[in-house]
Design an enzyme around this catalytic site. Structure first.
Site, short mmCIF file in Angstrom:
data_model
loop_
_atom_site.label_atom_id
_atom_site.label_comp_id
_atom_site.label_asym_id
_atom_site.label_seq_id
_atom_site.Cartn_x
_atom_site.Cartn_y
_atom_site.Cartn_z
CG ASP A 52 58.89 -35.27 19.90
OD1 ASP A 52 57.95 -36.09 19.99
OD2 ASP A 52 58.71 -34.04 19.93
CG ASN B 57 55.32 -41.47 26.84
OD1 ASN B 57 56.49 -41.72 26.57
ND2 ASN B 57 54.78 -40.28 26.57
#
Length: 256
Positions: free
Chosen positions: A33, A81
């Site tokens: 991340d 995503n």
């Protein structure tokens, strides 16, 4: 060249001296991340963060292999995503093509085996071809298993697995009494891997974001403050040292 190899060997030896070799996590899973925030801090486009994140994957794969980690699962692209801007998604989908084109020779040399979990049949053709080529070229490798979770989501995996179990029970005329943890494990995308002992998330966020939600039930969690492009070998070693300082109880009591 010779000096570079000596320095690399010395670095690996130093890392091994810092760690308890009898307690290296067999399986490390990482939520990579912070690529977008890394780029934003530098007033760069988000795709630059993804590019730099790809370089970090190379570094972490090398050191994980060198210190004896057996499985490294990287959360590369989630089922959620797809909602990102189309230009960003297209760039991310092309990353495996570029990554594997440049890194595959080294993966082969280091005896790393490339594998994936997720609904990869939904990926663009060029991405699928690059992944399948890497799998084929490394199929006989016996070292670190580098597992990319791509178009993967923990809930989607469970739904998919439950449907498969239901169909199997129906077709074979079995009842639900056969279902236990082992039966479920054997129907997951991760059936060939042990559960991760260590889950790392970079960027300081403290959530698992639908990643391996069944498999991390007893994993040790470490939330590292570094953005993924800034996460390096030293940070991984720090995380493993923290892991080694903990006592895993699996719901039981520690020995006094």
């Amino acid at each position: 060249m010779f000096k570079k190899l000596i320095n690399k060997k010395n670095t690996i030896n130093n890392y091994n001296e810092e760690l308890d070799s009898s307690n290296i996590p067999e399986h490390i899973a990482i939520i990579m991340d912070g690529n977008g925030r890394w780029a934003k801090k530098r007033k760069m486009p988000r795709i630059k963060g993804h590019y730099e994140g790809m370089q970090t994957i190379k570094k972490i794969t090398r050191i994980a292999s060198d210190i004896g980690v057996k499985y490294l699962t990287l959360y590369a692209f989630s089922t959620e995503n797809w909602s990102r801007p189309e230009s960003e998604v297209n760039y991310i989908m092309n990353l495996p093509v570029n990554f594997l084109k440049t890194f595959l020779p080294e993966l082969i040399e280091k005896n790393v085996k490339v594998e994936t979990i997720g609904f990869t049949d939904k990926l663009p053709k060029s991405t699928i071809e690059a992944i399948n080529n890497a799998k084929e070229k490394t199929a006989n490798n016996t070292g670190l298993k580098l597992i990319f979770a791509i178009n993967y989501g923990g809930r989607a995996e469970l739904v998919h697995s439950i449907k498969n179990m239901f169909d199997e029970l129906h077709q074979q005329g079995l009842n639900s009494d056969i279902i236990d943890e082992t039966y479920i494990n054997n129907h997951l995308m991760t059936k060939d891997y042990p559960d991760p002992e260590l889950l790392i998330r970079t960027s300081g966020e403290q959530r698992i974001s639908n990643f391996l939600i069944w498999q991390v039930s007893y994993s040790e969690f470490i939330f590292n403050q570094k953005l993924w492009p800034d996460f390096d070998e030293d940070e991984l070693i720090k995380c493993i040292k923290i892991y080694q300082s903990r006592q895993r109880r699996f719901g039981g009591l520690s020995e006094e």
